[in-house]
Motif scaffolding. Structure first.
Motif, PDB file in Angstrom:
ATOM      1  N   ARG A  32       0.855  -1.185   0.000  1.00 38.80           N
ATOM      2  CA  ARG A  32       0.000   0.000   0.000  1.00 38.80           C
ATOM      3  C   ARG A  32       0.894   1.240   0.000  1.00 38.80           C
ATOM      4  O   ARG A  32       1.818   1.370   0.822  1.00 38.80           O
ATOM      5  N   ALA A  34      -0.036   4.148   0.795  1.00 40.33           N
ATOM      6  CA  ALA A  34      -0.382   4.994   1.937  1.00 40.33           C
ATOM      7  C   ALA A  34       0.527   4.745   3.129  1.00 40.33           C
ATOM      8  O   ALA A  34       0.641   5.609   4.027  1.00 40.33           O
ATOM      9  N   SER A  86      -1.857  -1.691  -4.131  1.00 37.95           N
ATOM     10  CA  SER A  86      -3.305  -1.916  -4.166  1.00 37.95           C
ATOM     11  C   SER A  86      -4.119  -0.637  -4.115  1.00 37.95           C
ATOM     12  O   SER A  86      -5.309  -0.660  -4.453  1.00 37.95           O
ATOM     13  N   ASP A  87      -3.526   0.487  -3.720  1.00 40.07           N
ATOM     14  CA  ASP A  87      -4.315   1.699  -3.525  1.00 40.07           C
ATOM     15  C   ASP A  87      -3.991   2.812  -4.518  1.00 40.07           C
ATOM     16  O   ASP A  87      -4.552   3.906  -4.405  1.00 40.07           O
ATOM     17  N   SER A  88      -3.123   2.585  -5.515  1.00 39.55           N
ATOM     18  CA  SER A  88      -2.801   3.636  -6.473  1.00 39.55           C
ATOM     19  C   SER A  88      -2.198   3.000  -7.731  1.00 39.55           C
ATOM     20  O   SER A  88      -1.593   1.917  -7.667  1.00 39.55           O
ATOM     21  N   SER A  89      -2.380   3.683  -8.861  1.00 37.33           N
ATOM     22  CA  SER A  89      -1.793   3.222 -10.126  1.00 37.33           C
ATOM     23  C   SER A  89      -0.509   3.958 -10.466  1.00 37.33           C
ATOM     24  O   SER A  89       0.096   3.682 -11.503  1.00 37.33           O
TER      25      SER A  89
END
Length: 259
Positions: A32, A34, A86-89
Motif C-alpha cells: 500500500r 499509503a 493496491s491503492d494507487s496506479s
C-alpha cells in the motif's frame, strides 16, 4: 543473465521519479502506497528502461550526471521484480540488485499518471514480444523433429488428367424486345391469319357526276374499285330490281336514285 554480445535498446525514459524506503511486508497482502512517506521521498531522479536480449533493466540515474543509483533486472512481467500497489496506479515496488547479487525492495512513484501508464506499457510490450519469440522457436523445433509429410509419387503410381472436357455452357436465351414482350410461337397445326385492315382503302375512279354519290352505298367493302363505264347507261345493273325491293316512286333522278 543477458549475453555480453547483445546490444542494449532503450524502451522508455521518464525524467522525474521518486524513490521511497518501504517497510517490510508482514503478511501476504499487497503493498500500500499509503504506508510510505509520500510527501518526503528519499531520492529523486530519472528512470531509464533498457532491454538487452530478453531481459529488461530498470535503471535509476541522476538527472544531471547520469550516475547510476540502482537498477532492477526484470526477467518476466508481472513478477517479483515489479509489483503494483493496491491503492494507487502511480506507485510500484521494485526489486533492485547490485553487482554482488544482493537485492532489496524499494518503492517508486510518478507525479503524473501518464508516466506510470507509459512505464507499464513498455514492460508489457517487451515481454509480449519475448513470448511470441518463444512460441516461434518452439514451433520450429517441433516442425524439425516431427514426421514430415511425403507428397511424392510412389513407384508405379499414375494420375489421369481430363483436359477440355468441362461442362457445356447453357445456350443464352433470346432477349426480349425493347417493349418487354416477346413473339409468341405459332399454334400447332394451324396457320396464322393475316391481320385485318382497319382502314378502308377505296380508290375512286373518274366517272360521271353520280359516281361519287354511290360511295356511301357499300361501306362494308374495304377494297372496292369503281371501274368507269363510258356507255350511255351507267346504272344498267340496277334497272331490274328484285321482288324484295319496293318499286321506286318517280322523282327527280338528277343527283340521287331511290331504291
Amino acid at each position: 543473465m543477458a549475453a555480453e554480445g547483445e546490444y542494449e535498446s532503450i524502451l522508455c525514459v521518464k525524467p522525474d521519479v521518486n524513490v521511497y524506503r518501504i517497510p517490510p511486508r508482514a503478511s501476504n497482502r499487497s503493498y500500500r502506497a499509503a504506508d510510505w512517506k509520500l510527501d518526503a521521498p528519499d531520492w529523486t531522479g530519472r528512470m531509464r528502461i533498457t532491454a538487452r536480449g530478453k531481459v529488461v533493466f530498470i535503471k535509476l540515474e541522476d538527472k544531471v550526471s547520469g550516475e547510476l543509483f540502482a537498477q532492477a533486472p526484470v526477467h518476466e512481467y508481472p513478477g517479483v521484480a515489479v509489483e503494483t500497489v493496491s491503492d494507487s496506479s502511480r506507485y510500484f515496488v521494485l526489486r533492485i540488485q547490485d553487482d554482488n547479487g544482493r537485492s532489496a525492495f524499494i518503492g517508486v512513484g510518478f507525479g503524473d499518471r501518464g508516466d506510470a501508464f507509459d512505464f507499464n506499457v513498455a514492460l508489457q510490450d517487451h515481454f509480449k514480444w519475448v513470448k511470441q519469440e518463444r512460441e516461434i522457436s518452439r514451433s520450429a523445433q517441433l516442425g524439425e523433429s516431427g514426421p514430415k509429410l511425403d507428397l511424392g509419387f510412389k513407384e508405379g503410381q499414375t494420375i489421369t488428367l481430363n483436359i477440355g472436357q468441362g461442362r457445356k455452357r447453357d445456350k443464352p436465351r433470346p432477349q426480349q424486345g425493347s417493349g418487354g414482350f416477346g413473339l409468341l410461337p405459332p399454334p400447332p397445326g394451324g396457320k396464322i391469319a393475316p391481320p385485318s385492315l382497319s382502314n378502308h382503302n377505296t380508290v375512286p375512279q373518274t366517272g360521271g357526276p353520280a359516281t361519287g354519290c354511290l360511295l356511301d352505298l357499300d361501306s362494308s367493302n374495304s377494297n372496292t374499285v369503281l371501274q368507269p363505264n363510258p356507255g350511255p347507261d351507267l346504272w344498267g345493273d340496277f334497272s331490274a330490281p328484285t321482288s324484295s325491293v319496293p318499286p321506286s316512286r318517280p322523282q327527280d333522278t338528277t343527283n340521287w336514285i331511290q331504291f
